[in-house]
Design an enzyme around this catalytic site. Structure first.
Site, short mmCIF file in Angstrom:
data_model
loop_
_atom_site.label_atom_id
_atom_site.label_comp_id
_atom_site.label_asym_id
_atom_site.label_seq_id
_atom_site.Cartn_x
_atom_site.Cartn_y
_atom_site.Cartn_z
CG HIS A 117 -0.31 0.07 2.59
ND1 HIS A 117 0.34 -1.11 3.03
CD2 HIS A 117 -0.25 1.02 3.43
CE1 HIS A 117 0.67 -0.83 4.10
NE2 HIS A 117 0.39 0.63 4.58
CG ASP A 172 4.88 2.52 7.45
OD1 ASP A 172 4.11 2.91 6.71
OD2 ASP A 172 4.67 1.59 8.23
CG HIS A 187 -3.89 -0.53 6.03
ND1 HIS A 187 -3.91 -0.30 7.54
CD2 HIS A 187 -2.88 -0.01 5.47
CE1 HIS A 187 -3.01 0.31 7.86
NE2 HIS A 187 -2.05 0.77 6.64
CG ASP A 234 0.56 -1.98 7.76
OD1 ASP A 234 1.25 -2.77 7.99
OD2 ASP A 234 0.75 -0.88 7.79
CG HIS A 271 -2.17 -1.22 11.90
ND1 HIS A 271 -1.06 -1.88 10.77
CD2 HIS A 271 -2.04 0.14 11.79
CE1 HIS A 271 -0.33 -0.67 10.47
NE2 HIS A 271 -0.91 0.32 10.91
#
Length: 707
Positions: free
Chosen positions: A78, A82, A166, A187, A405
């Site tokens: 995604h 991060d 997510h 995630d 999450h």
């Protein structure tokens, strides 16, 4: 559809294949997600992000522990930084030359986020990981995929994307190599919210699950309770005249919170005079992306979209920059970045944190080492970003998690739905939470499940002993062997770790291969004409029991059409002398081992018939055992790779040759070329003797006239 039968192929015992999983980011930490999987000489990388608590090279995954050129495939789950912000560095600054995939929505939003990331970065130019040109070149190489679309971008690697919840476009990936399936969740969230669907459960159980452990054994509050706490805190803050700051990522949870706030403001007319701002340089572009990919959202939001666009808000305005902000009176500002490391959210926080009337809501997970994580501990002061001066923290701070999450309940149910599952690798979690989740799973499943918590750079190895199976397809599957020891004549086709047994003529139907048949034709001039032809026919009839002569000028030799040799007598086009008929023998056959051997013997007989009268073999006495018969015995043995020997004279007065081949025995009378013994062994012995005797035993041996 053709029938398919699987048959086990015998392989060496104890042979195993080792699958390795190694995080070089997100191992016992949250941030810079980057996980490698190696199997059968193939390497797949999942995600390529940066750590939000660091800058420059410190924020990157540990690329120095791998060989980027060996990575075949990179899958991006995604658009959060991060998980994707190290892409331009890895794709442009290293030796990586593999292929990169993400969903359509992820690519569209990543393009905007990475461009904005480069523009608003506060570090010096010498610390910048990449520039806008690197971003553009990387996105050119980023390919797209759809949910449930199986792709095979690299030989031997197949993958399928599934909805992960997510954020918009988030995907989990099932990668299959040599029949072993690995599921990487990225995630994910199994709870449907106001605009996103819950994560799917892939239809096939994976052999290895790589799953996030962000919340460990924590359990989220029910959605209604979270929304009530969130709107209550905002309402209380503006009611006392304060400013409410909500730090969020530009995309993701921000859209969920905007929907909640716009609905709440609509239901409370007393708040209509209080402005609500969405402060993001990407706000307008972000909304256009969400409108474009409305079909990827849940049924609730699609139904609203059929009436009016739910992302055109009535009570929320876009705030482009601080220059356009009139900071007077109570208000609500949703600003990025979500962890208060820099940017507009950090600027507003430092301006408002000394006033006790103001409030800050942290609506999602905060990485250790960030300011958002720090203020949840309620320190008395915080440090200003640019001046380094301490600032009093007097404002109210609340944590209401809208993080998409998976929590402990969702993760446990997800794993339970995929039983039996033997290998689980936990990533994307702080060491403490990851350890608690591992302990809970191990307690529940015991020895039936191996739960691994690798640190960055640590390899987890899993062994897979696979049976080698060959699928019989086509006509072979329609007529399967009835016993396990039955022999099958077929072509074994091996492709990308799978094997198939195919009848020769059907190879083009079930593979990309093409078959061909080589037809051999040799012409031998017969100077003696029909007399030589007659001698050759006589010799060949003695050698081959299955010789057929449809007409005087044609011979057919061989057990079947595939191995049949045709010998034709025909006049030549031009004779050596004017008015004289000239003849030739044409030998025709399809190239294959048995027919080649028969054809060789026919050509030898034709050559012998040209130079010798018709011989009558009297047999080979034992006394010549060290002569021609011994040579013939040795030649047959070498030809067939069998034990062969010349025996004593039999009652008929002729030496015989015996062989032992593949458990079968046969003997051949060297006078009559008659064979006794097992059928298959006899056939092979007869053909070998017929092909070699003309070379080893000249036609002139012990010739005598007919009585």
């Amino acid at each position: 559809m053709a029938n398919v039968i699987k048959r086990k192929i015998e392989t060496s015992q104890g042979s195993v294949d080792v699958l390795e999983v190694m995080p070089i980011g997100a191992g016992n930490e949250v941030g810079r997600s980057c996980v490698l999987m190696r199997f059968k000489g193939k390497t797949v990388m999942f995600d390529c992000g940066i750590h939000p608590a660091y800058s420059g090279l410190m924020a990157l995954p540990y690329f120095d522990t791998i060989q980027p050129a060996n990575v075949d495939l990179l899958l991006v789950s995604h658009f959060h930084l991060d998980h994707c912000a190290a892409l331009p560095y890895f794709m442009q600054k290293t030796g990586f030359r593999g292929r990169v995939f993400a969903t359509h929505a992820t690519k569209a939003i990543t393009k905007m986020l990475l461009g904005d990331y480069v523009k608003v970065a506060t570090i010096g130019a010498d610390e910048m990981l990449y520039d806008e040109l690197d971003v553009a070149r990387s996105l050119e190489r980023l390919e797209t995929c759809d949910y449930h679309q199986q792709l095979q971008p690299v030989s031997g690697i197949k993958f399928t994307a599934y909805n992960a919840g997510h954020v918009l476009g988030a995907a989990m990936f099932v990668v299959e190599i040599a029949g072993v399936r690995v599921l990487y969740t990225g995630d994910f969230s199994r709870q449907e919210d106001r605009h996103l669907m819950a994560a799917e459960i892939p239809p096939e159980v994976p052999h290895v699950l790589i799953v996030e452990s962000t919340y460990g054994v924590q359990i989220h509050q029910p959605r209604d309770e979270r929304e009530r706490r969130f709107t209550g805190f905002v309402h209380d803050t503006v009611r006392r005249g304060g400013r409410c700051l909500i730090p969020v990522f530009a995309l993701g949870r921000a859209q969920e919170l905007l929907l909640i706030l716009d609905e709440y403001w609509q239901q409370h007319p007393e708040l209509h005079h209080v402005p609500v701002y969405y402060a993001s340089s990407l706000a307008k572009k972000c909304m256009s992306v969400y409108q474009t990919y409305i079909g990827m959202m849940n049924e609730h939001i699609r139904a609203r979209f059929a009436v009016s666009n739910p992302f055109v808000f009535k009570h929320i305005s876009n705030l482009k920059s601080m220059e356009h902000f009139d900071d007077v009176g109570p208000c609500v500002v949703m600003a990025s970045p979500g962890m208060l490391q820099s940017g507009l959210s950090r600027e507003l926080f430092e301006r408002w944190c000394p006033d006790a009337r103001n409030g800050v809501i942290i609506p999602g997970y905060c990485v250790d080492g960030t300011l958002a994580h720090q203020i949840l501990q309620q320190p008395k002061t915080v440090t200003a970003l640019h001046s380094g001066q301490p600032l009093p923290l007097n404002c109210q701070v609340a944590y209401v998690s809208f993080s998409a999450h998976s929590d402990f309940v969702q993760t446990s149910q997800f794993i339970e739905a995929m039983q039996p599952l033997a290998n689980v690798v936990l990533v994307h979690g702080e060491a403490t939470e990851m350890g608690r989740l591992a302990a809970a799973l191990q307690h529940k499943y015991g020895a039936a499940m191996r739960v691994m918590t690798p640190k960055n750079g640590h390899r987890e190895r899993m062994e897979f002993a696979q049976e080698s199976l060959a699928k019989a397809v086509g006509t072979l599957a329609n007529d399967p062997p009835t016993t396990d020891d039955a022999s099958v004549s077929a072509v074994l086709v091996s492709k990308e770790y799978t094997m198939s047994l195919v009848h020769g003529p059907q190879v083009p139907l079930f593979t990309t291969l093409h078959t061909s048949r080589l037809e051999q034709l040799v012409s031998v001039p017969l100077g003696g004409g029909r007399s030589v032809w007659g001698r050759a026919v006589e010799l060949l009839s003695r050698m081959y029991d299955d010789l057929k002569q449809p007409n005087p000028d044609q011979l057919l030799i061989g057990p079947g059409p595939d191995s049949e040799v045709r010998v034709l007598l025909r006049p030549r086009a031009v004779g050596p002398r004017k008015g004289e008929m000239s003849w030739e023998a044409c030998v025709q056959w399809h190239a294959e081992p048995t027919a080649d051997m028969v054809a060789d013997s026919v050509l030898a007989v034709l050559a012998a018939a040209l130079i010798s009268p018709l011989p009558q073999a009297k047999g080979l006495p034992v006394s010549v055992g060290h002569g021609a018969a011994a040579v013939l015995s040795s030649a047959v043995g070498e030809w067939l790779g069998a034990e062969a020997a010349v025996q004593d004279e039999n009652p008929a007065g002729a030496a015989s040759l015996t062989i032992s081949l593949d458990g079968g025995n046969a003997s051949c009378n060297l006078k009559t070329n008659k064979c006794d013994g097992s059928t298959e062994t006899c056939a092979r012995l007869r053909n070998a003797v017929a092909g070699l005797r003309q070379a080893v035993l000249p036609v002139a041996w012990e010739v005598h006239d007919e009585p």
